[in-house]
Motif scaffolding. Structure first.
Motif, PDB file in Angstrom:
ATOM      1  N   ALA A  30       0.821  -1.208   0.000  1.00  0.00           N
ATOM      2  CA  ALA A  30       0.000   0.000   0.000  1.00  0.00           C
ATOM      3  C   ALA A  30       0.856   1.260   0.000  1.00  0.00           C
ATOM      4  O   ALA A  30       0.525   2.253  -0.651  1.00  0.00           O
ATOM      5  N   TRP A  31       1.975   1.230   0.695  1.00  0.00           N
ATOM      6  CA  TRP A  31       2.828   2.419   0.790  1.00  0.00           C
ATOM      7  C   TRP A  31       3.607   2.693  -0.494  1.00  0.00           C
ATOM      8  O   TRP A  31       3.680   3.822  -0.957  1.00  0.00           O
ATOM      9  N   PHE A  32       4.225   1.640  -1.032  1.00  0.00           N
ATOM     10  CA  PHE A  32       5.161   1.816  -2.143  1.00  0.00           C
ATOM     11  C   PHE A  32       4.630   1.329  -3.493  1.00  0.00           C
ATOM     12  O   PHE A  32       5.296   1.522  -4.511  1.00  0.00           O
ATOM     13  N   GLY A  33       3.476   0.679  -3.494  1.00  0.00           N
ATOM     14  CA  GLY A  33       2.961   0.133  -4.746  1.00  0.00           C
ATOM     15  C   GLY A  33       3.435  -1.276  -5.006  1.00  0.00           C
ATOM     16  O   GLY A  33       2.900  -1.981  -5.851  1.00  0.00           O
ATOM     17  N   ALA A  34       4.462  -1.709  -4.293  1.00  0.00           N
ATOM     18  CA  ALA A  34       4.991  -3.076  -4.399  1.00  0.00           C
ATOM     19  C   ALA A  34       5.792  -3.365  -3.144  1.00  0.00           C
ATOM     20  O   ALA A  34       6.415  -2.465  -2.565  1.00  0.00           O
ATOM     21  N   ALA A  35       5.763  -4.607  -2.707  1.00  0.00           N
ATOM     22  CA  ALA A  35       6.534  -4.990  -1.521  1.00  0.00           C
ATOM     23  C   ALA A  35       8.024  -4.914  -1.833  1.00  0.00           C
ATOM     24  O   ALA A  35       8.459  -5.334  -2.908  1.00  0.00           O
ATOM     25  N   PRO A  36       8.838  -4.355  -0.936  1.00  0.00           N
ATOM     26  CA  PRO A  36      10.277  -4.292  -1.174  1.00  0.00           C
ATOM     27  C   PRO A  36      10.853  -5.688  -1.399  1.00  0.00           C
ATOM     28  O   PRO A  36      10.581  -6.608  -0.631  1.00  0.00           O
ATOM     29  N   PRO A  37      11.645  -5.874  -2.450  1.00  0.00           N
ATOM     30  CA  PRO A  37      12.158  -7.217  -2.758  1.00  0.00           C
ATOM     31  C   PRO A  37      13.240  -7.667  -1.787  1.00  0.00           C
ATOM     32  O   PRO A  37      13.908  -6.847  -1.146  1.00  0.00           O
ATOM     33  N   ASP A  38      13.405  -8.970  -1.706  1.00  0.00           N
ATOM     34  CA  ASP A  38      14.508  -9.538  -0.934  1.00  0.00           C
ATOM     35  C   ASP A  38      15.814  -9.237  -1.676  1.00  0.00           C
ATOM     36  O   ASP A  38      15.890  -9.345  -2.902  1.00  0.00           O
ATOM     37  N   LEU A  39      16.842  -8.858  -0.928  1.00  0.00           N
ATOM     38  CA  LEU A  39      18.089  -8.414  -1.552  1.00  0.00           C
ATOM     39  C   LEU A  39      19.208  -9.451  -1.485  1.00  0.00           C
ATOM     40  O   LEU A  39      20.360  -9.115  -1.768  1.00  0.00           O
ATOM     41  N   SER A  40      18.885 -10.689  -1.162  1.00  0.00           N
ATOM     42  CA  SER A  40      19.924 -11.706  -1.006  1.00  0.00           C
ATOM     43  C   SER A  40      20.812 -11.823  -2.242  1.00  0.00           C
ATOM     44  O   SER A  40      22.039 -11.900  -2.143  1.00  0.00           O
ATOM     45  N   VAL A  41      20.194 -11.850  -3.420  1.00  0.00           N
ATOM     46  CA  VAL A  41      20.960 -12.043  -4.653  1.00  0.00           C
ATOM     47  C   VAL A  41      20.721 -10.900  -5.632  1.00  0.00           C
ATOM     48  O   VAL A  41      20.823 -11.085  -6.842  1.00  0.00           O
ATOM     49  N   ILE A  42      20.417  -9.708  -5.122  1.00  0.00           N
ATOM     50  CA  ILE A  42      20.148  -8.577  -6.000  1.00  0.00           C
ATOM     51  C   ILE A  42      21.368  -8.222  -6.839  1.00  0.00           C
ATOM     52  O   ILE A  42      21.241  -7.768  -7.989  1.00  0.00           O
ATOM     53  N   SER A  43      22.560  -8.438  -6.312  1.00  0.00           N
ATOM     54  CA  SER A  43      23.768  -8.112  -7.076  1.00  0.00           C
ATOM     55  C   SER A  43      23.953  -9.050  -8.261  1.00  0.00           C
ATOM     56  O   SER A  43      24.555  -8.679  -9.270  1.00  0.00           O
ATOM     57  N   ARG A  44      23.444 -10.261  -8.155  1.00  0.00           N
ATOM     58  CA  ARG A  44      23.570 -11.221  -9.253  1.00  0.00           C
ATOM     59  C   ARG A  44      22.486 -11.012 -10.304  1.00  0.00           C
ATOM     60  O   ARG A  44      22.688 -11.325 -11.478  1.00  0.00           O
ATOM     61  N   SER A  45      21.339 -10.478  -9.897  1.00  0.00           N
ATOM     62  CA  SER A  45      20.267 -10.246 -10.866  1.00  0.00           C
ATOM     63  C   SER A  45      20.406  -8.888 -11.551  1.00  0.00           C
ATOM     64  O   SER A  45      20.115  -8.758 -12.736  1.00  0.00           O
ATOM     65  N   ARG A  46      20.868  -7.887 -10.821  1.00  0.00           N
ATOM     66  CA  ARG A  46      20.988  -6.543 -11.386  1.00  0.00           C
ATOM     67  C   ARG A  46      22.402  -6.198 -11.847  1.00  0.00           C
ATOM     68  O   ARG A  46      22.586  -5.460 -12.808  1.00  0.00           O
ATOM     69  N   GLY A  47      23.388  -6.709 -11.118  1.00  0.00           N
ATOM     70  CA  GLY A  47      24.769  -6.368 -11.440  1.00  0.00           C
ATOM     71  C   GLY A  47      25.284  -5.254 -10.550  1.00  0.00           C
ATOM     72  O   GLY A  47      24.533  -4.348 -10.152  1.00  0.00           O
ATOM     73  N   ALA A  48      26.575  -5.294 -10.241  1.00  0.00           N
ATOM     74  CA  ALA A  48      27.176  -4.311  -9.333  1.00  0.00           C
ATOM     75  C   ALA A  48      27.132  -2.905  -9.916  1.00  0.00           C
ATOM     76  O   ALA A  48      26.873  -1.927  -9.201  1.00  0.00           O
TER      77      ALA A  48
END
Length: 237
Positions: free
Chosen positions: A98-116
């Motif tokens: 409700a606050w952001f329009g989407a639940a904040p994602p888990d960041l465990s592997v965010i560097s592997r999905s998005r890149g440094a």
């Protein structure tokens, strides 16, 4: 025929995404720099973990970057969880939606999905945009739902658009300074990205060192094996 059209449209959308005109700054990743990783872990716990979880990461893995169990308890755990527990938070996903329009994602592997490089650009790319519900936008993630939680440190940037014929150039300018200088904030962002890369694959540095040792071993073994082969076959050739 429908399958062919679907694949063609999917390929076109992928190519359009890949060719998007976003300049990514090079992230200074240094997985052998424990001091940087420890500073990044501190920033992550204080500014990211209240909203984002890291369920694939346990607090005790921070011992791999030079912290003792007592240091982890004293400086990085504020919720009463155990050192062996995953890095989670108590944010309600429904309320976050409700606050952001989407639940904040888990960041465990965010560097592997998005890149440094993308993460480094993203953390430094927030600017004021009064058309957005949060008042913020980002050069790496247009119409981002996340507010700039680090704005007190970085300050407030504005986006300047300059037209050169049919082309436009976008440049971020610091409008209101924060608690940190631009160089200090870039260093803090680099430390945070460094930690996110470590968190995405904690064994990466060990794996790379082990890989070098294995290659050296194979190189020495090849020489020995070749000499042994010549010795066995010298009376035949």
């Amino acid at each position: 025929m429908k399958k062919i059209l679907f694949l063609a449209s999917l390929l076109a959308s992928t190519m359009a995404f890949a060719s998007s005109d976003i300049h990514l700054d090079k992230a200074p990743v240094r997985l052998d720099d424990n001091a940087s990783l420890q500073r990044g872990a501190k920033t992550f716990v204080n500014y990211c973990l209240p909203c984002h979880s890291a369920q694939a990461m346990r607090y005790n893995r921070l011992q791999d970057i030079g912290l003792t169990e007592q240091q982890i308890k004293d400086n990085l755990i504020f919720t009463g969880v155990k050192v062996g527990d995953p890095m989670t938070n108590s944010m309600n996903k429904g309320e976050a939606q409700a606050w952001f329009g989407a639940a904040p994602p888990d960041l465990s592997v965010i560097s592997r999905s998005r890149g440094a490089d993308w993460l480094y650009t993203y953390l430094r790319g927030f600017y004021r945009d009064e058309t957005r519900p949060t008042g913020w936008n980002n050069v790496a993630f247009d119409k981002v739902g996340m507010p700039h939680v680090l704005y007190e440190l970085q300050g407030e940037q504005v986006l300047h658009v300059e037209k050169h014929g049919e082309h436009e150039t976008h440049k971020l300018m610091l409008d209101k300074p924060g608690k940190l200088t631009p160089a200090e904030y870039d260093g803090m962002a680099a430390d945070l990205v460094n930690y996110l890369v470590f968190m995405g694959e904690p064994m990466k540095a060990t794996r790379m060192k082990l890989g070098i040792v294995v290659l050296l071993f194979l190189g020495v073994f090849f020489v020995v094996a070749y000499m042994l082969k010549k010795e066995y076959w010298k009376d035949i050739h």
